[in-house]
Design a protein around this motif. Structure first.
Motif, PDB file in Angstrom:
ATOM      1  N   PRO A   1       0.851  -1.190   0.000  1.00  0.00           N
ATOM      2  CA  PRO A   1       0.000   0.000   0.000  1.00  0.00           C
ATOM      3  C   PRO A   1       0.890   1.246   0.000  1.00  0.00           C
ATOM      4  CG  PRO A   1      -0.730  -1.580   1.657  1.00  0.00           C
ATOM      5  CD  PRO A   1       0.594  -2.064   1.160  1.00  0.00           C
ATOM      6  N   LEU A   2       0.409   2.295  -0.616  1.00  0.00           N
ATOM      7  CA  LEU A   2       1.226   3.511  -0.732  1.00  0.00           C
ATOM      8  C   LEU A   2       1.666   4.054   0.623  1.00  0.00           C
ATOM      9  CD1 LEU A   2      -0.347   5.671  -3.576  1.00  0.00           C
ATOM     10  CD2 LEU A   2       2.044   5.003  -3.341  1.00  0.00           C
ATOM     11  N   ASP A   3       0.817   3.890   1.639  1.00  0.00           N
ATOM     12  CA  ASP A   3       1.169   4.488   2.926  1.00  0.00           C
ATOM     13  C   ASP A   3       2.286   3.742   3.653  1.00  0.00           C
ATOM     14  OD1 ASP A   3      -0.154   2.230   3.829  1.00  0.00           O
ATOM     15  OD2 ASP A   3      -1.810   3.334   4.778  1.00  0.00           O
ATOM     16  N   ARG A   4       2.782   2.661   3.046  1.00  0.00           N
ATOM     17  CA  ARG A   4       3.923   1.953   3.644  1.00  0.00           C
ATOM     18  C   ARG A   4       5.256   2.541   3.173  1.00  0.00           C
ATOM     19  NH1 ARG A   4       1.818  -3.403   4.278  1.00  0.00           N
ATOM     20  NH2 ARG A   4       3.876  -4.308   4.672  1.00  0.00           N
TER      21      ARG A   4
ATOM     22  N   GLY B   1      11.840   2.969  -6.439  1.00  0.00           N
ATOM     23  CA  GLY B   1      10.509   2.399  -6.510  1.00  0.00           C
ATOM     24  C   GLY B   1       9.641   3.078  -7.558  1.00  0.00           C
ATOM     25  N   TYR B   2       8.427   2.568  -7.696  1.00  0.00           N
ATOM     26  CA  TYR B   2       7.498   3.100  -8.686  1.00  0.00           C
ATOM     27  C   TYR B   2       6.083   2.804  -8.215  1.00  0.00           C
ATOM     28  CZ  TYR B   2       8.332  -1.767 -10.176  1.00  0.00           C
ATOM     29  OH  TYR B   2       8.526  -3.130 -10.205  1.00  0.00           O
ATOM     30  N   VAL B   3       5.182   3.616  -8.696  1.00  0.00           N
ATOM     31  CA  VAL B   3       3.782   3.510  -8.287  1.00  0.00           C
ATOM     32  C   VAL B   3       2.932   3.196  -9.506  1.00  0.00           C
ATOM     33  CG1 VAL B   3       1.789   4.782  -7.388  1.00  0.00           C
ATOM     34  CG2 VAL B   3       4.040   5.060  -6.324  1.00  0.00           C
ATOM     35  N   GLU B   4       2.112   2.195  -9.378  1.00  0.00           N
ATOM     36  CA  GLU B   4       1.015   1.947 -10.308  1.00  0.00           C
ATOM     37  C   GLU B   4      -0.219   1.894  -9.416  1.00  0.00           C
ATOM     38  OE1 GLU B   4      -1.060   1.167 -13.883  1.00  0.00           O
ATOM     39  OE2 GLU B   4       0.992   1.875 -13.558  1.00  0.00           O
ATOM     40  N   PRO B   5      -0.913   3.044  -9.299  1.00  0.00           N
ATOM     41  CA  PRO B   5      -1.997   3.123  -8.324  1.00  0.00           C
ATOM     42  C   PRO B   5      -2.927   1.902  -8.401  1.00  0.00           C
ATOM     43  CG  PRO B   5      -1.670   5.245  -9.387  1.00  0.00           C
ATOM     44  CD  PRO B   5      -0.824   4.257 -10.123  1.00  0.00           C
TER      45      PRO B   5
ATOM     46  N   ASP C   1      -0.621  10.624  -2.459  1.00  0.00           N
ATOM     47  CA  ASP C   1      -2.062  10.491  -2.658  1.00  0.00           C
ATOM     48  C   ASP C   1      -2.507  11.097  -3.985  1.00  0.00           C
ATOM     49  OD1 ASP C   1      -2.221   9.222  -0.249  1.00  0.00           O
ATOM     50  OD2 ASP C   1      -3.142  10.907   0.843  1.00  0.00           O
ATOM     51  N   GLY C   2      -1.689  11.979  -4.536  1.00  0.00           N
ATOM     52  CA  GLY C   2      -2.046  12.623  -5.797  1.00  0.00           C
ATOM     53  C   GLY C   2      -1.614  11.855  -7.036  1.00  0.00           C
ATOM     54  N   LEU C   3      -0.904  10.748  -6.875  1.00  0.00           N
ATOM     55  CA  LEU C   3      -0.454   9.970  -8.024  1.00  0.00           C
ATOM     56  C   LEU C   3      -1.623   9.191  -8.628  1.00  0.00           C
ATOM     57  CD1 LEU C   3       2.955   8.619  -6.635  1.00  0.00           C
ATOM     58  CD2 LEU C   3       2.579  10.544  -8.200  1.00  0.00           C
ATOM     59  N   THR C   4      -1.845   9.369  -9.912  1.00  0.00           N
ATOM     60  CA  THR C   4      -2.988   8.736 -10.572  1.00  0.00           C
ATOM     61  C   THR C   4      -2.580   7.824 -11.718  1.00  0.00           C
ATOM     62  OG1 THR C   4      -3.253  10.628 -12.064  1.00  0.00           O
ATOM     63  CG2 THR C   4      -4.502  10.655  -9.981  1.00  0.00           C
ATOM     64  N   GLU C   5      -1.292   7.751 -12.023  1.00  0.00           N
ATOM     65  CA  GLU C   5      -0.814   6.912 -13.122  1.00  0.00           C
ATOM     66  C   GLU C   5       0.571   6.389 -12.793  1.00  0.00           C
ATOM     67  OE1 GLU C   5       0.964  10.590 -15.807  1.00  0.00           O
ATOM     68  OE2 GLU C   5      -0.882   9.589 -16.415  1.00  0.00           O
ATOM     69  N   PHE C   6       1.061   5.505 -13.651  1.00  0.00           N
ATOM     70  CA  PHE C   6       2.395   4.948 -13.394  1.00  0.00           C
ATOM     71  C   PHE C   6       3.402   6.079 -13.205  1.00  0.00           C
ATOM     72  CE2 PHE C   6       6.636   3.840 -14.726  1.00  0.00           C
ATOM     73  CZ  PHE C   6       6.876   2.703 -13.974  1.00  0.00           C
ATOM     74  N   THR C   7       4.181   5.961 -12.135  1.00  0.00           N
ATOM     75  CA  THR C   7       5.192   6.980 -11.832  1.00  0.00           C
ATOM     76  C   THR C   7       6.415   6.318 -11.233  1.00  0.00           C
ATOM     77  OG1 THR C   7       3.456   8.594 -11.295  1.00  0.00           O
ATOM     78  CG2 THR C   7       5.695   9.101 -10.568  1.00  0.00           C
ATOM     79  N   ALA C   8       7.570   6.500 -11.872  1.00  0.00           N
ATOM     80  CA  ALA C   8       8.835   6.098 -11.267  1.00  0.00           C
ATOM     81  C   ALA C   8       9.249   7.215 -10.317  1.00  0.00           C
ATOM     82  CB  ALA C   8       9.895   5.877 -12.337  1.00  0.00           C
TER      83      ALA C   8
END
Length: 231
Positions: free
Chosen positions: A61-64, A104-108, A76-83
Motif C-alpha cells: 500500500p502507498l502508505d507503507r 521504486g514506482y507507483v502503479e496506483p 495520494d495525488g499519483l494517478t498513473e504509473f510513476t517512477a
C-alpha cells in the motif's frame, strides 16, 4: 523484439524451475535490465504477478512508503504509473535513466520495488521485508542468464529462443573476447546450440549475420562465435 525475447525467457524460466528455486529471481534482474538497455521501456507490468510470485517485485500500500508521512499529498495525488526517482538532465553527473526504478514506482493503488534496489533496501531496513525477502538477488552475468534460458528452452523444445539469444553475438553476451570467467558458460551454451541445430533455425532478416557478413567484420571473436558452431 527484445521485449518479447526477454519476456519469453522470463516466463520459460518461471515454468521450468520450482517455485522454491531462487535462481530465476537472480536471472530476471539481468534479463529485464538487458531489455531496458535496448528498448528503454519498463515492461514489468506485462506479468507483474509472475514477478511478485517469484519475489523479484514487491508491492505495498502507498502508505507503507518510508516517506509517506511527510509527502502524503504527493503520494495520494499519483494517478498513473510513476517512477519515483527524479533526474536532473542538466547535472554534470547525469548518466541516463538506468537507475530509474531504484527509488521504486507507483502503479496506483500500489507502491512497488524491485529486489536489490534502493527502495527495497529501505523497506528491509524498516522491517517491511524479512527473511529470504531481505536477501538481494545474487549478481549474475548476462551470459549466465542466457545459458539458463537456453537450458530451459532446450527442455521445452524452443530452439528459436536459443537461436535469438545466441545470434546476439559475443560483444553483447560476453563483451567481446571469451575470457576465463565466462569460458565454461559459453562452452555449455555452444553445446546446446550445436545439439539443437539452433544456427539453422530461420530467423527474420537482420537477426543473424550471413557468413559473408561475419567475414567482412574482420573480427576474430565474431568469426569464432558464428562460423565455428555447426550442427
Amino acid at each position: 523484439m527484445f521485449d518479447d525475447m526477454v519476456w519469453d525467457s522470463v516466463r520459460l524460466l518461471d515454468a521450468h524451475h520450482r517455485a522454491d528455486d531462487d535462481r530465476p529471481r537472480d536471472w530476471f534482474a539481468v534479463l529485464l535490465a538487458f531489455g531496458r538497455q535496448f528498448d528503454g521501456a519498463i515492461t514489468h507490468f506485462r506479468d507483474i504477478d509472475l514477478l511478485r510470485r517469484r519475489r523479484f517485485v514487491y508491492g505495498f500500500p502507498l502508505d507503507r512508503h518510508p516517506d509517506y508521512a511527510r509527502r502524503r499529498g504527493y503520494f495520494d495525488g499519483l494517478t498513473e504509473f510513476t517512477a519515483l526517482r527524479t533526474f536532473d538532465e542538466e547535472a554534470e553527473d547525469f548518466d541516463g535513466y538506468d537507475s530509474e526504478l531504484e527509488d521504486g514506482y507507483v502503479e496506483p493503488p500500489l507502491l512497488y520495488c524491485d529486489a536489490g534496489t534502493a527502495l527495497w533496501q529501505r523497506m528491509v531496513d524498516a522491517g517491511e521485508l524479512t527473511g529470504a525477502d531481505a536477501v538481494p538477488p545474487r549478481p549474475v552475468l548476462l551470459v549466465d542468464a542466457v545459458l539458463a534460458v537456453a537450458e530451459a528452452a532446450e527442455h521445452a523444445g524452443d530452439v528459436r529462443l536459443i537461436a535469438l539469444w545466441y545470434t546476439l553475438g559475443p560483444h553483447i553476451l560476453v563483451g567481446g573476447e571469451v575470457t576465463a570467467d565466462v569460458a565454461d558458460q559459453v562452452g555449455r551454451l555452444r553445446e546446446i546450440v550445436v545439439r539443437t541445430g539452433a544456427m539453422s533455425v530461420p530467423l527474420p532478416d537482420g537477426h543473424r549475420p550471413t557468413d559473408e557478413q561475419v567475414l567482412a567484420m574482420d573480427d576474430e571473436a565474431a568469426t569464432w562465435w558464428y562460423l565455428s558452431v555447426t550442427a
